[in-house]
Enzyme design. Sequence first.
Site, PDB file in Angstrom:
ATOM      1  CG  ASP A  27      11.040  17.598  -7.950  1.00 43.29           C
ATOM      2  OD1 ASP A  27      10.181  17.489  -8.535  1.00 43.29           O
ATOM      3  OD2 ASP A  27      12.273  17.765  -8.460  1.00 43.29           O
ATOM      4  NE  ARG A  99       8.089   9.220  -8.365  1.00 39.37           N
ATOM      5  CZ  ARG A  99       8.868  10.170  -8.011  1.00 39.37           C
ATOM      6  NH1 ARG A  99       9.786   9.967  -7.217  1.00 39.37           N
ATOM      7  NH2 ARG A  99       8.689  11.312  -8.415  1.00 39.37           N
ATOM      8  NE  ARG A 163      14.685  12.971  -3.877  1.00 39.64           N
ATOM      9  CZ  ARG A 163      15.516  14.247  -3.456  1.00 39.64           C
ATOM     10  NH1 ARG A 163      16.633  14.380  -3.986  1.00 39.64           N
ATOM     11  NH2 ARG A 163      14.984  15.215  -2.948  1.00 39.64           N
ATOM     12  CE  LYS A 221      19.275  24.011  -3.418  1.00 38.67           C
ATOM     13  NZ  LYS A 221      18.013  23.132  -3.991  1.00 38.67           N
ATOM     14  N   GLY A 223      22.196  22.691   3.599  1.00 39.62           N
ATOM     15  CA  GLY A 223      21.631  22.324   4.767  1.00 39.62           C
ATOM     16  C   GLY A 223      21.923  23.831   5.861  1.00 39.62           C
ATOM     17  CB  ALA A 224      22.517  24.285   9.289  1.00 42.35           C
ATOM     18  CG  ASP A 225      27.147  23.630   6.928  1.00 44.04           C
ATOM     19  OD1 ASP A 225      27.113  24.044   8.469  1.00 44.04           O
ATOM     20  OD2 ASP A 225      27.456  22.432   6.970  1.00 44.04           O
ATOM     21  CB  ALA A 251       9.144  21.030   0.252  1.00 44.72           C
ATOM     22  CG  ASP A 254      11.163  21.089  -3.466  1.00 42.43           C
ATOM     23  OD1 ASP A 254      12.085  20.761  -4.105  1.00 42.43           O
ATOM     24  OD2 ASP A 254      10.524  20.173  -3.106  1.00 42.43           O
TER      25      ASP A 254
END
Length: 301
Positions: A27, A99, A163, A221, A223-225, A251, A254
Site C-alpha cells: 500500500d 509475510r 485489514r 473515499k 468507491g464510485a460514490d 491500489a 493508494d
Amino acid sequence: MLAIGECMAELAPLDRPGDYHLGFAGDTFNTAWYLARLRPDVTVSFLTAIGTDSLSQKMRAAIAEAGIDDSHIRTLPERTVGLYLISLDRGERSFTYWRGQSAARHLADDPEALARAIEAADLVYFSGITLAILEREARDRLLGTLRRAREAGKRVAFDPNLRPRLWTGPEEMTETVMRGASVSDIALPSFEDEALWFGDADPEATADRYRAASVETVIVKNGADPVHFRHGATGGTVAVPPLSEVVDTTAAGDSFNAAILAGLDGEEAMPALILRACRLAGIVVRGKGALVPFVPASLAD
Ligand code: AMP
C-alpha cells in the site's frame, strides 16, 4: 516526502497456467510509486526493511528504478521480504500471503535511523498496515516519532487501511488506528471499511470521528460514490466521474492518496484536488495490478 511501510514481492498469474510474473507492491509503496511520477521535482523516499538475498536486491532495484529514494531502507541479512501470490478463479482474484516473518516488520527497530528519515522529510505518509506489521514497542516508537515530527511542523498523512487479518482482533485494530489518526494532520479513510469496523452510519460520521482525533484534513473515499472532505473550516462532497468499466480496483485508494499528497503544497482548492485524485484512481481501476502507468498531464482538466 517519505512513505513508511512494507513492499512485497507479488506473483501474478500469466495467461499460461503455472506461469507467473514477479512484481513488487504494497500500500504505502504504491502511493510512493504514484507520487514519484506525479512529483518528479520532489524527493520521494520509502522507508522499509529488506534482506540481502537476491529477491530483496531485486526489490531495491525496482524501488530505485521507480525514481524512489532508497537511502532509508534497512537491510537485515537474516530476513527477507514478504511475498503474495494472486490466484484467479473465473475472473475473481484471491491472495495468499507469506509475510509473517518479513524484514519490514523491523522497519522501525532503529530509533536513530527512523528519526533521521523523518527529520529529512516535510511530509510523512504511513498506514494502518504499517502499524499492523510492527511489534508493540516498534509501533509505539513510530507513533512517538511521528508525534514529535508533527509538533516540529512536519505534515503527517495516514490511510487507516483496515485489514483485520493483520491484527490480533478488531479492538486492537480500531484502537491502534485511532492512535495513528491522533498523530496525523491528514486522514484518508475508505468509508466501506470504516462503516464495517467502526459502525459509522455515513461518511460524515467517519469525518467527524477523525476530526475529533485532531485530524485537520479528512478525505473519505467511497468507491464510485462521492468523496466527502473536511479541510480546516471548509467541507463538502465531490462526485466521482463515472467509468464505463472497472478492471481491477487494486491500489485505487493508494493512487488516490498519492494525487492528494502531490497537490497539498499547491494552490488548488480541495474539490479540484479530489477530482484529480479521482481521475488518477479511475485510470488505475481500468488497468491490471497495483502499478498502472499513466501520463500526469492527462489528469488536468
Ligand atoms: P475506494 O478506496 O475503493 O473507496 O476507492 C478509492 C477511489 O478510487 C474512489 O474515491 C474513486 O475515485 C476510485 N474508484 C474506486 N472504485 C471506483 C468505481 N467503481 N468507479 C469509479 N471510481 C472508482
